[in-house]
Scaffold this motif. Structure first.
Motif, PDB file in Angstrom:
ATOM      1  N   ARG A   1       6.821  20.965  13.895  1.00 27.13           N
ATOM      2  CA  ARG A   1       5.475  20.889  13.307  1.00 27.13           C
ATOM      3  C   ARG A   1       5.029  19.446  13.102  1.00 27.13           C
ATOM      4  NH1 ARG A   1       2.686  24.909  11.295  1.00 27.13           N
ATOM      5  NH2 ARG A   1       3.701  26.886  10.887  1.00 27.13           N
TER       6      ARG A   1
ATOM      7  N   GLU B   1       4.168  17.904  16.365  1.00 26.58           N
ATOM      8  CA  GLU B   1       2.884  18.382  16.890  1.00 26.58           C
ATOM      9  C   GLU B   1       1.712  17.763  16.129  1.00 26.58           C
ATOM     10  OE1 GLU B   1       4.584  22.805  18.085  1.00 26.58           O
ATOM     11  OE2 GLU B   1       3.253  22.542  16.361  1.00 26.58           O
ATOM     12  N   SER B   2       1.851  17.713  14.778  1.00 24.37           N
ATOM     13  CA  SER B   2       0.723  17.235  13.973  1.00 24.37           C
ATOM     14  C   SER B   2       0.495  15.739  14.166  1.00 24.37           C
ATOM     15  CB  SER B   2       0.945  17.552  12.495  1.00 24.37           C
ATOM     16  OG  SER B   2       2.137  16.966  12.058  1.00 24.37           O
TER      17      SER B   2
ATOM     18  N   VAL C   1      -6.105  15.270  11.720  1.00 23.74           N
ATOM     19  CA  VAL C   1      -6.356  16.276  10.679  1.00 23.74           C
ATOM     20  C   VAL C   1      -7.740  16.001  10.095  1.00 23.74           C
ATOM     21  CG1 VAL C   1      -5.596  17.175   8.451  1.00 23.74           C
ATOM     22  CG2 VAL C   1      -3.914  16.448  10.149  1.00 23.74           C
TER      23      VAL C   1
ATOM     24  N   GLU D   1      -0.926  23.184   6.899  1.00 19.81           N
ATOM     25  CA  GLU D   1      -2.203  22.533   7.199  1.00 19.81           C
ATOM     26  C   GLU D   1      -2.812  21.944   5.919  1.00 19.81           C
ATOM     27  OE1 GLU D   1      -2.755  22.447  10.368  1.00 19.81           O
ATOM     28  OE2 GLU D   1      -4.620  21.301  10.238  1.00 19.81           O
TER      29      GLU D   1
ATOM     30  N   LEU E   1      -1.057  18.750   5.007  1.00 20.07           N
ATOM     31  CA  LEU E   1      -1.497  17.596   5.800  1.00 20.07           C
ATOM     32  C   LEU E   1      -2.873  17.097   5.339  1.00 20.07           C
ATOM     33  CD1 LEU E   1      -0.407  18.508   9.435  1.00 20.07           C
ATOM     34  CD2 LEU E   1       0.703  16.939   7.851  1.00 20.07           C
TER      35      LEU E   1
END
Lengths: 247, 364
Positions: free
Chosen positions: B27, B30-31, B36, B248, B251
């Protein structure tokens, strides 16, 4: 196991025991050892009496020259503060200015480092108490789990327990007089060291014809005051100060 | 439990932990390759003065409530009230027909170190209300002040009692010494720490820095709950590694926290000395625009929202407002969350926007 004085204390005690055994091995040596011990005790009593008398006169921590905590004190009377002042010497108009500033900034940097260490020590003590409390709580929890034949807490439960115990203990630490005093001392020391460094850098900037922070601040203060005046003038002349219905 | 069974459990736990760590690593990887987004509710700039700006959220329905101006403090950015779609205070207000505006104080630099409470609470808010009046056609507006922004709003409402239609506050300190009434030992450290410093030391500290750096205020907040700060990036992350929504949100929150502006120096002195150390707001001796702020002069209805578990602004510091108002309609809303949770938690989303909409519906 050390019972005080750490590893150095243990070594010293071992050395003393060895010396005593050697002295005991012959009569003359034994007598000499006893005389030395008596002399040592007399000296210890004198030193203790002297320290007590000094502590009575210098009640503030670190104020006595016998207290290591005072050796790096940046200000005040007594202890190494007097010695630092002697090093710096009097403030003279035309000579030794740079040297004096260099000594001052060194002293203030040492004082800042000492204040930072003191602050860290207070916080570290809090973490150690938190760790101890956590181990005690976890041990009790594990024992209870075994008695009640239920599974041990998983990692998430243990983390939650650690967070609860540690935050509670650190809250106590952060409210303690020791923490508040260490925080105050750290801020004072930081202001002092940054101020002296800035003064030296400003002098260098002036020498090179670069703007100093004080000059930029003057400029910003002037712009700020002018903007306020413009706003006031605009409001007086029907500009946009305040909602329409109040104009 | 037999030794064999205990051993099996340990192996299963290790396997579970390893699986979560792998998932988390994937994760995070990927982030790192995408942006964001926060504060995505559409809005349009309606006024600007230097770094300070006012925007109006685009209505999704004909606005019939407000206009309401959201005013944050100088410590965190205004994006917090619109952190993510579905959990955005702003989004819910706009959807309910509230004509909603937001003030952005920008990123103050050294050029702004002389801005003080007079500039923010009196001058800028005066110009902002004028801009709202021009845009909306309404002569009076509601200010929704959040945290320090609530203190700006209180000062403005007291100095200009007839400018406002209503005053909404959230997690706003009023009595800065009322933390002593809070029995929770983890609450009110900011109050205690500031009180333990001599005002002259605070003054010299702020002068030394010029502005209060965002990194400094961030470090102070981290130290309010240090174990939680550490576990946030370890155990808590592992906990949410399997949960798309929670990760999410994490972030987005991190993005908001990382964007911490510097606090202008003179305003910081007003805040730390005048309010935190000397508690002048409730004594009637806090001077803004050359005049003392008297809370009893506030003439509009007030709604006061606070977090029951707010360790930054202890509830008694907010609730004290009731004691200092005279003859105005006053409503209190308690939210069972911490400071930021009042705006972003799922529970708060069910409480705060409906309470605000209901209160706004009752205003003249």
């Amino acid at each position: 196991m050390s019972d005080g004085g750490g590893a150095e204390g243990d070594l010293f005690r071992l050395w003393l025991e060895g010396a005593r055994a050697f002295a005991d091995s012959n009569a003359a040596g034994s007598a000499a050892w006893q005389r030395a011990e008596a002399l040592h005790k007399a000296w210890s009593r004198f030193a203790e009496a002297f320290a007590e008398a000094h502590a009575a006169r210098h009640s503030e921590p670190g104020a006595s020259p016998l207290d290591p905590a005072g050796w790096l004190r940046p200000a005040g009377q007594g202890g190494m503060a007097d010695l630092w002042r002697w090093f710096e010497g009097p403030e003279l108009a035309d000579i030794l200015r740079e040297e004096r500033e260099a000594i001052r900034s060194t002293r203030e940097w040492i004082a800042f480092s000492a204040a930072l260490e003191q602050f860290r020590a207070v916080v570290a003590e809090g973490w150690m108490r938190a760790f101890k409390a956590f181990v005690e709580r976890l041990s009790a929890e594990l024992a209870a789990a075994r008695d009640e034949k239920r599974p041990d807490p998983d990692w998430a439960q243990m983390t939650a327990l650690w967070r609860e115990v540690a935050d509670a203990e650190m809250a106590r630490t952060h409210r303690s007089d020791a923490f508040l005093a260490a925080q105050r001392d750290l801020i004072e020391a930081q202001i002092a060291v940054r101020g002296t460094l800035r003064k030296r850098i400003d002098r260098l900037a002036g020498f090179l014809g670069l703007p100093t922070r004080a000059e930029l601040d003057d400029l910003h203060a002037t712009v700020h005051a002018l903007r306020r005046e413009v706003r006031a003038l605009r409001a007086g002349g029907g500009g946009e100060q305040g909602p329409d219905h109040e104009r | 439990m037999s030794a064999g069974a205990e051993s099996d459990r340990s192996v299963a736990r290790m396997a579970e932990l390893t699986r979560r760590m792998t998932r988390l690593a994937r994760r995070l990887g990927e982030s790192g390759t995408r942006q964001v987004e926060i504060a995505t509710t559409p809005k349009d700039l309606v006024w600007r003065d230097g770094k300070v700006s006012l925007s109006r959220y685009r209505p999704v329905a004909e606005p019939h409530l407000g206009p309401m101006v959201i005013v944050h403090g100088l410590i965190g950015r205004a994006t917090m009230s619109d952190l993510e779609p579905g959990r955005s205070l702003v989004e819910r207000l706009v959807a309910a027909g509230v004509d909603t505006y937001v003030v952005d104080w920008g990123n103050p630099t050294r050029a702004d170190r002389f801005l003080d409470f007079t500039d923010y609470a009196d001058v800028f808010l005066g110009e902002i209300l004028a801009a709202v009046a021009r845009t909306s056609g309404e002569s009076r507006a509601v200010i929704f002040g959040i945290c320090q922004g609530g203190d700006f709003a209180l000062c403005h409402a007291a100095l200009h009692p007839h400018r406002l239609k209503g005053l909404a506050l959230a997690v706003t300190p009023v009595d800065f010494h009322a933390d002593v009434e809070d029995p929770e030992p983890t609450h009110g450290h900011l109050n205690l720490w500031t009180r333990s410093l001599d005002p002259d030391l605070i003054r010299r500290m702020v002068d030394d820095w010029g502005n209060l750096p965002g990194e400094l205020t961030g470090a102070v907040f981290q130290n309010l709950a240090p174990a939680r700060t550490v576990s946030k990036y370890s155990a808590d992350l592992l906990e949410i590694a399997e949960d798309d929504d929670a990760f999410e949100t994490f972030l987005r929150m991190e993005k908001w926290l990382a964007d911490r502006p510097d606090h202008p120096g003179e305003a910081a002195k007003d805040w730390l000395i005048g309010l935190y150390a000397e508690n002048r707001l409730v004594k009637g001796s806090f001077v803004v625009g050359g005049r003392p702020v008297r809370l009893g002069d506030i003439a509009c209805p007030v709604i006061n929202i606070y977090g029951l578990r707010d360790h930054i602004i202890p509830p008694p510091c907010s609730k004290a407002l009731r004691r200092h108002l005279r003859n105005v309609a006053y409503r209190e809303v308690e939210v069972p969350t911490g400071h930021i949770g009042v705006f972003v938690s799922r529970r708060a989303q069910q409480i705060v926007p409906p309470a605000l909409v209901d209160w706004l519906s009752g205003l003249d």
